[in-house]
Write a protein that holds these residues in place. Structure first.
Motif, PDB file in Angstrom:
ATOM      1  N   THR A   1     -23.346  91.070 109.922  1.00 56.34           N
ATOM      2  CA  THR A   1     -23.008  90.108 110.969  1.00 56.34           C
ATOM      3  C   THR A   1     -21.520  89.829 110.914  1.00 56.34           C
ATOM      4  O   THR A   1     -20.979  89.523 109.844  1.00 56.34           O
ATOM      5  CB  THR A   1     -23.777  88.786 110.793  1.00 56.34           C
ATOM      6  N   LEU A   2     -20.866  89.920 112.047  1.00 55.84           N
ATOM      7  CA  LEU A   2     -19.471  89.515 112.169  1.00 55.84           C
ATOM      8  C   LEU A   2     -19.463  88.207 112.933  1.00 55.84           C
ATOM      9  O   LEU A   2     -19.875  88.153 114.089  1.00 55.84           O
ATOM     10  CB  LEU A   2     -18.661  90.573 112.922  1.00 55.84           C
ATOM     11  N   GLN A   3     -19.041  87.136 112.256  1.00 57.72           N
ATOM     12  CA  GLN A   3     -19.019  85.810 112.866  1.00 57.72           C
ATOM     13  C   GLN A   3     -17.568  85.387 113.036  1.00 57.72           C
ATOM     14  O   GLN A   3     -16.866  85.173 112.052  1.00 57.72           O
ATOM     15  CB  GLN A   3     -19.777  84.815 111.986  1.00 57.72           C
ATOM     16  N   VAL A   4     -17.134  85.285 114.293  1.00 60.80           N
ATOM     17  CA  VAL A   4     -15.751  84.945 114.613  1.00 60.80           C
ATOM     18  C   VAL A   4     -15.734  83.542 115.198  1.00 60.80           C
ATOM     19  O   VAL A   4     -16.365  83.286 116.219  1.00 60.80           O
ATOM     20  CB  VAL A   4     -15.138  85.949 115.607  1.00 60.80           C
ATOM     21  N   GLU A   5     -15.001  82.641 114.540  1.00 57.90           N
ATOM     22  CA  GLU A   5     -14.997  81.244 114.976  1.00 57.90           C
ATOM     23  C   GLU A   5     -13.659  80.785 115.537  1.00 57.90           C
ATOM     24  O   GLU A   5     -13.442  79.595 115.688  1.00 57.90           O
ATOM     25  CB  GLU A   5     -15.431  80.346 113.818  1.00 57.90           C
ATOM     26  N   ASP A   6     -12.756  81.705 115.841  1.00 60.35           N
ATOM     27  CA  ASP A   6     -11.521  81.344 116.543  1.00 60.35           C
ATOM     28  C   ASP A   6     -11.934  80.836 117.922  1.00 60.35           C
ATOM     29  O   ASP A   6     -12.712  81.480 118.623  1.00 60.35           O
ATOM     30  CB  ASP A   6     -10.620  82.569 116.669  1.00 60.35           C
ATOM     31  N   SER A   7     -11.439  79.676 118.327  1.00 56.59           N
ATOM     32  CA  SER A   7     -11.939  79.039 119.552  1.00 56.59           C
ATOM     33  C   SER A   7     -11.666  79.835 120.819  1.00 56.59           C
ATOM     34  O   SER A   7     -12.419  79.744 121.782  1.00 56.59           O
ATOM     35  CB  SER A   7     -11.377  77.630 119.694  1.00 56.59           C
ATOM     36  N   THR A   8     -10.622  80.613 120.841  1.00 54.94           N
ATOM     37  CA  THR A   8     -10.362  81.492 121.983  1.00 54.94           C
ATOM     38  C   THR A   8      -9.791  82.792 121.450  1.00 54.94           C
ATOM     39  O   THR A   8      -8.659  82.837 120.996  1.00 54.94           O
ATOM     40  CB  THR A   8      -9.361  80.876 122.980  1.00 54.94           C
ATOM     41  N   TRP A   9     -10.578  83.838 121.489  1.00 55.15           N
ATOM     42  CA  TRP A   9     -10.068  85.144 121.080  1.00 55.15           C
ATOM     43  C   TRP A   9     -10.393  86.148 122.163  1.00 55.15           C
ATOM     44  O   TRP A   9     -11.209  85.900 123.033  1.00 55.15           O
ATOM     45  CB  TRP A   9     -10.583  85.560 119.704  1.00 55.15           C
ATOM     46  N   ASP A  10      -9.720  87.272 122.106  1.00 52.82           N
ATOM     47  CA  ASP A  10      -9.812  88.268 123.157  1.00 52.82           C
ATOM     48  C   ASP A  10     -10.218  89.604 122.544  1.00 52.82           C
ATOM     49  O   ASP A  10      -9.584  90.063 121.595  1.00 52.82           O
ATOM     50  CB  ASP A  10      -8.454  88.399 123.846  1.00 52.82           C
ATOM     51  N   ILE A  11     -11.266  90.195 123.079  1.00 55.61           N
ATOM     52  CA  ILE A  11     -11.711  91.500 122.611  1.00 55.61           C
ATOM     53  C   ILE A  11     -10.567  92.506 122.671  1.00 55.61           C
ATOM     54  O   ILE A  11     -10.448  93.387 121.827  1.00 55.61           O
ATOM     55  CB  ILE A  11     -12.943  91.955 123.420  1.00 55.61           C
ATOM     56  N   ALA A  12      -9.679  92.366 123.638  1.00 55.10           N
ATOM     57  CA  ALA A  12      -8.547  93.281 123.793  1.00 55.10           C
ATOM     58  C   ALA A  12      -7.511  93.127 122.685  1.00 55.10           C
ATOM     59  O   ALA A  12      -6.568  93.913 122.627  1.00 55.10           O
ATOM     60  CB  ALA A  12      -7.895  93.092 125.159  1.00 55.10           C
ATOM     61  N   GLN A  13      -7.678  92.156 121.769  1.00 53.33           N
ATOM     62  CA  GLN A  13      -6.769  92.068 120.626  1.00 53.33           C
ATOM     63  C   GLN A  13      -7.003  93.218 119.650  1.00 53.33           C
ATOM     64  O   GLN A  13      -6.193  93.455 118.764  1.00 53.33           O
ATOM     65  CB  GLN A  13      -6.931  90.724 119.914  1.00 53.33           C
ATOM     66  N   ALA A  14      -8.107  93.926 119.811  1.00 57.94           N
ATOM     67  CA  ALA A  14      -8.367  95.173 119.088  1.00 57.94           C
ATOM     68  C   ALA A  14      -8.368  96.299 120.115  1.00 57.94           C
ATOM     69  O   ALA A  14      -8.661  96.068 121.284  1.00 57.94           O
ATOM     70  CB  ALA A  14      -9.725  95.121 118.386  1.00 57.94           C
ATOM     71  N   ASP A  15      -8.062  97.512 119.673  1.00 55.31           N
ATOM     72  CA  ASP A  15      -8.179  98.635 120.608  1.00 55.31           C
ATOM     73  C   ASP A  15      -9.611  98.722 121.106  1.00 55.31           C
ATOM     74  O   ASP A  15      -9.851  99.055 122.263  1.00 55.31           O
ATOM     75  CB  ASP A  15      -7.762  99.940 119.938  1.00 55.31           C
ATOM     76  N   GLU A  16     -10.584  98.413 120.206  1.00 59.49           N
ATOM     77  CA  GLU A  16     -11.974  98.352 120.606  1.00 59.49           C
ATOM     78  C   GLU A  16     -12.766  97.526 119.597  1.00 59.49           C
ATOM     79  O   GLU A  16     -12.406  97.422 118.439  1.00 59.49           O
ATOM     80  CB  GLU A  16     -12.592  99.744 120.763  1.00 59.49           C
ATOM     81  N   VAL A  17     -13.847  96.923 120.083  1.00 59.59           N
ATOM     82  CA  VAL A  17     -14.809  96.235 119.232  1.00 59.59           C
ATOM     83  C   VAL A  17     -16.055  97.115 119.234  1.00 59.59           C
ATOM     84  O   VAL A  17     -16.613  97.405 120.292  1.00 59.59           O
ATOM     85  CB  VAL A  17     -15.128  94.814 119.748  1.00 59.59           C
TER      86      VAL A  17
END
Length: 189
Positions: free
Chosen positions: A79-95
């Motif tokens: 499980t990847l649990q991301v708790e940053d209140s506003t993050w963008d999938i585009a911050q990685a080349d891909e998820v």
């Protein structure tokens, strides 16, 4: 952050239940970091860096500055649990989800996909996701169980959204009501 307030990972590393805590950054330019544990520091992965949850829960509760080449989940027990209140999938080349779960836990997050790619199979369970990018089901079922704005924001000139939903050798299962608007105006592929 300056060099004194950063932990720079320059070689591939395994996370085995530990924690990275503090006011600085966890940084990498070309390493693969995989495993389970907690990152409660800002994340700044760039270049060819990869950050993956494996063999348990990887919790990211610091701010996300950059995610490098890939943010991922590997294995049905991950499980990847991301708790940053506003993050963008585009911050990685891909998820990339290869089994397992991408979630925000109980955090009040608003995840953007401003031109990014979310692909694979497994479960995506987020508070909300605004899709102005590409979501692709690959090889098995990718289940999206969140308040999803499937087509993203529409453009003024076309009244069509930029969001793309695609099934490439897999099934895309959306198990939550549409978040915005009465109809889908994005692209189905």
């Amino acid at each position: 952050a300056d060099a004194a307030s950063s932990l720079e990972l320059s070689a591939d590393s395994a996370f085995s239940g530990g924690s990275v805590l503090g006011p600085g950054q966890l940084r990498s330019n070309n390493a693969t970091v995989a495993g389970h544990g907690m990152i409660d520091a800002d994340v700044n992965f760039s270049g060819a860096s990869v950050l993956r949850a494996e063999d348990g829960v990887l919790l990211i509760s610091g701010n996300i500055d950059d995610l490098g080449a890939e943010l991922g989940v590997v294995g049905s027990d991950a499980t990847l649990q991301v708790e940053d209140s506003t993050w963008d999938i585009a911050q990685a080349d891909e998820v990339v989800i290869n089994g397992g779960t991408l979630t925000d836990g109980d955090a009040l997050t608003f995840v953007q996909n401003r031109g990014g790619v979310l692909r694979g199979h497994g479960l995506v369970s987020l508070n909300s996701l605004n899709n102005n990018g590409l979501i692709v089901a690959e090889s098995r079922t990718l289940e999206i169980n969140d308040r999803l704005d499937w087509d993203g924001a529409s453009t003024a000139s076309t009244d069509e959204g930029d969001g793309v939903l695609s099934a490439d050798g897999g099934d895309l299962l959306i198990s939550h009501a549409m978040f915005q608007g009465p109809s889908f105006v994005g692209t189905l592929d």
